[in-house]
Motif scaffolding. Sequence first.
Motif, PDB file in Angstrom:
ATOM      1  N   HIS A   1       0.855  -1.180   0.000  1.00  0.00           N
ATOM      2  CA  HIS A   1       0.000   0.000   0.000  1.00  0.00           C
ATOM      3  C   HIS A   1       0.894   1.234   0.000  1.00  0.00           C
ATOM      4  O   HIS A   1       1.863   1.295   0.763  1.00  0.00           O
ATOM      5  CB  HIS A   1      -0.908  -0.049   1.235  1.00  0.00           C
ATOM      6  N   PHE A   2       0.585   2.211  -0.859  1.00  0.00           N
ATOM      7  CA  PHE A   2       1.364   3.440  -0.927  1.00  0.00           C
ATOM      8  C   PHE A   2       0.548   4.594  -0.378  1.00  0.00           C
ATOM      9  O   PHE A   2      -0.632   4.771  -0.717  1.00  0.00           O
ATOM     10  CB  PHE A   2       1.772   3.742  -2.367  1.00  0.00           C
ATOM     11  N   HIS A   3       1.187   5.399   0.486  1.00  0.00           N
ATOM     12  CA  HIS A   3       0.511   6.576   1.032  1.00  0.00           C
ATOM     13  C   HIS A   3       1.546   7.565   1.554  1.00  0.00           C
ATOM     14  O   HIS A   3       2.493   7.181   2.256  1.00  0.00           O
ATOM     15  CB  HIS A   3      -0.425   6.188   2.182  1.00  0.00           C
ATOM     16  N   GLY A   4       1.375   8.832   1.199  1.00  0.00           N
ATOM     17  CA  GLY A   4       2.196   9.892   1.758  1.00  0.00           C
ATOM     18  C   GLY A   4       3.687   9.713   1.592  1.00  0.00           C
ATOM     19  O   GLY A   4       4.455  10.003   2.517  1.00  0.00           O
ATOM     20  N   GLY A   5       4.124   9.223   0.439  1.00  0.00           N
ATOM     21  CA  GLY A   5       5.545   9.077   0.167  1.00  0.00           C
ATOM     22  C   GLY A   5       6.177   7.815   0.706  1.00  0.00           C
ATOM     23  O   GLY A   5       7.406   7.665   0.642  1.00  0.00           O
ATOM     24  N   HIS A  36      -4.983   3.530   4.518  1.00  0.00           N
ATOM     25  CA  HIS A  36      -5.058   4.773   5.283  1.00  0.00           C
ATOM     26  C   HIS A  36      -6.473   5.337   5.178  1.00  0.00           C
ATOM     27  O   HIS A  36      -7.084   5.315   4.106  1.00  0.00           O
ATOM     28  CB  HIS A  36      -4.056   5.810   4.773  1.00  0.00           C
ATOM     29  N   SER A  37      -6.964   5.856   6.268  1.00  0.00           N
ATOM     30  CA  SER A  37      -8.251   6.544   6.304  1.00  0.00           C
ATOM     31  C   SER A  37      -8.140   7.672   7.309  1.00  0.00           C
ATOM     32  O   SER A  37      -7.663   7.455   8.435  1.00  0.00           O
ATOM     33  CB  SER A  37      -9.375   5.591   6.706  1.00  0.00           C
ATOM     34  N   GLY A  38      -8.538   8.874   6.909  1.00  0.00           N
ATOM     35  CA  GLY A  38      -8.395  10.017   7.783  1.00  0.00           C
ATOM     36  C   GLY A  38      -6.957  10.316   8.133  1.00  0.00           C
ATOM     37  O   GLY A  38      -6.676  10.881   9.196  1.00  0.00           O
ATOM     38  N   GLY A  39      -6.021   9.919   7.253  1.00  0.00           N
ATOM     39  CA  GLY A  39      -4.607  10.161   7.485  1.00  0.00           C
ATOM     40  C   GLY A  39      -3.951   9.199   8.446  1.00  0.00           C
ATOM     41  O   GLY A  39      -2.764   9.336   8.754  1.00  0.00           O
ATOM     42  N   TRP A  78      -8.574  -2.236  12.600  1.00  0.00           N
ATOM     43  CA  TRP A  78      -7.715  -1.659  13.623  1.00  0.00           C
ATOM     44  C   TRP A  78      -7.135  -0.345  13.114  1.00  0.00           C
ATOM     45  O   TRP A  78      -6.862  -0.190  11.926  1.00  0.00           O
ATOM     46  CB  TRP A  78      -6.564  -2.616  13.948  1.00  0.00           C
ATOM     47  N   VAL A  79      -6.917   0.613  14.021  1.00  0.00           N
ATOM     48  CA  VAL A  79      -6.304   1.890  13.674  1.00  0.00           C
ATOM     49  C   VAL A  79      -5.091   2.097  14.571  1.00  0.00           C
ATOM     50  O   VAL A  79      -5.122   1.763  15.761  1.00  0.00           O
ATOM     51  CB  VAL A  79      -7.299   3.061  13.810  1.00  0.00           C
ATOM     52  N   LEU A  80      -4.015   2.618  13.998  1.00  0.00           N
ATOM     53  CA  LEU A  80      -2.784   2.835  14.747  1.00  0.00           C
ATOM     54  C   LEU A  80      -2.784   4.214  15.382  1.00  0.00           C
ATOM     55  O   LEU A  80      -2.882   5.231  14.680  1.00  0.00           O
ATOM     56  CB  LEU A  80      -1.574   2.682  13.827  1.00  0.00           C
ATOM     57  N   ASP A  81      -2.679   4.238  16.710  1.00  0.00           N
ATOM     58  CA  ASP A  81      -2.466   5.488  17.432  1.00  0.00           C
ATOM     59  C   ASP A  81      -0.968   5.758  17.413  1.00  0.00           C
ATOM     60  O   ASP A  81      -0.203   5.144  18.163  1.00  0.00           O
ATOM     61  CB  ASP A  81      -2.988   5.365  18.872  1.00  0.00           C
ATOM     62  N   ASP A  82      -0.562   6.655  16.548  1.00  0.00           N
ATOM     63  CA  ASP A  82       0.868   6.851  16.280  1.00  0.00           C
ATOM     64  C   ASP A  82       1.477   7.977  17.108  1.00  0.00           C
ATOM     65  O   ASP A  82       2.544   8.481  16.773  1.00  0.00           O
ATOM     66  CB  ASP A  82       1.074   7.140  14.793  1.00  0.00           C
ATOM     67  N   LYS A  84     -13.706   8.899   5.308  1.00  0.00           N
ATOM     68  CA  LYS A  84     -14.755   8.623   6.279  1.00  0.00           C
ATOM     69  C   LYS A  84     -14.730   7.148   6.675  1.00  0.00           C
ATOM     70  O   LYS A  84     -14.058   6.330   6.049  1.00  0.00           O
ATOM     71  CB  LYS A  84     -16.127   8.992   5.710  1.00  0.00           C
ATOM     72  N   ASP A  85     -15.477   6.798   7.752  1.00  0.00           N
ATOM     73  CA  ASP A  85     -15.541   5.422   8.237  1.00  0.00           C
ATOM     74  C   ASP A  85     -16.476   4.602   7.356  1.00  0.00           C
ATOM     75  O   ASP A  85     -17.663   4.415   7.659  1.00  0.00           O
ATOM     76  CB  ASP A  85     -16.016   5.384   9.694  1.00  0.00           C
ATOM     77  N   ALA A  86     -15.957   4.125   6.236  1.00  0.00           N
ATOM     78  CA  ALA A  86     -16.733   3.310   5.308  1.00  0.00           C
ATOM     79  C   ALA A  86     -15.814   2.270   4.684  1.00  0.00           C
ATOM     80  O   ALA A  86     -14.623   2.523   4.483  1.00  0.00           O
ATOM     81  CB  ALA A  86     -17.384   4.173   4.222  1.00  0.00           C
ATOM     82  N   VAL A  87     -16.364   1.101   4.400  1.00  0.00           N
ATOM     83  CA  VAL A  87     -15.615   0.028   3.752  1.00  0.00           C
ATOM     84  C   VAL A  87     -16.291  -0.329   2.442  1.00  0.00           C
ATOM     85  O   VAL A  87     -17.487  -0.076   2.250  1.00  0.00           O
ATOM     86  CB  VAL A  87     -15.519  -1.233   4.644  1.00  0.00           C
TER      87      VAL A  87
END
Length: 387
Positions: A217-221, A261-264, A279-283, A320-323
Amino acid sequence: MTSEQVTIGITSSAIVKHSSIGCEESEMISLSDDVVTEIILRLPVKFVARSMCVSKTWRATISDDYLRRRLPLHLSVAYFPADDPARGNAPRFACAAGGDRLLEDRDLGFFPFREGAVVCDACNGLFLLRSAEAPRFYVADPLTRRWVALPLPSRDARLSVLAFDPFSCPPRYRVINFTGWRGRVAEVEVFSSETWAWIARDADLGVPAGSLSGSMHFHGGAVYVLASDPDCIVRMDVDAGLACTVVELPEPTDGDGPVAHSGGRLHYVTGHGDLLKIWVLDDSPSTRQWQLKHAVKVHDVVGRACRGGEVRFLALHPEKDAVYMWSPWKLVEYDLTMKEITGAWEFGGKDHKGEKNRIVKTWLVPSWWYLSDCLSTGHGRCKISSS
């Protein structure tokens, strides 16, 4: 088309007509910038592109970042239809143009080497194709129907990923080929549309290189690659010399867990039986841990909308929160917050509605990106064709 859209279309057509008979721009355009913006935002993407020819004022308004950032995301898919003697088993491209069908359904007939090439990746609206006979790569834009042949890499690739950032200025793309493994080191060749050349590099992954899966997956460089020894995600920074960071996973992977990625924020999706976990990563520096964001029973959600028993996760909405879920006949959008289906599309035109298919890739990109053509402004040695 709604009555509002018809009215807007008539307004746009009338302005084009006035333009064709030589009216001065001051006479032709009497609308404020705010009104013009609201009109454009309600037009389909094709009409927005055509509206750039109305006048210098309209072209400037459409080119403005404020308007472009407000245009909606555009849902597109690359897929293989079921075996059909009339259409073969070549990949097709479709985008949700409205209603309950993927109306903009077309083949890759503009690409002359389609019978000897396979789609090995897609990213933000561009295809990466590889020749079956030689290590030759092509990048194609299925919407503008343009393609380009890349220079030959020096080595055969084991894994390939297309990294296209439509937000860069000017838009650029890169191809990352994984060509070999040495312990924790991956041998990599990177192609850049800016330099029009391949550069060989070594990337210290931090994990055994042979444990990488094909899930990328590619995102943000950066490229995010799923690995299984240990169960983790390897983040490879394409803009920083392929520097790698390892992120442990919250649950073991079977090598096919989607990363998105969703919502950055980085998300990881697992599926066990009928249960889909997101799952979402709290970074943040103080925590840096995974949190279970949603748990959905797949067939309870989309089984009513999809014929047949097979259902598979495709993609997360980037904002947004959608799949997006897939069955062999249909693509469904499900809002995780409202817990309801917010979109459903069947594949094929009127003669092939409801046909079986297999998805290659699904993506949502800003509609404004389709107003430009990154392949038409490439390197001087870039061979470009269109039809």
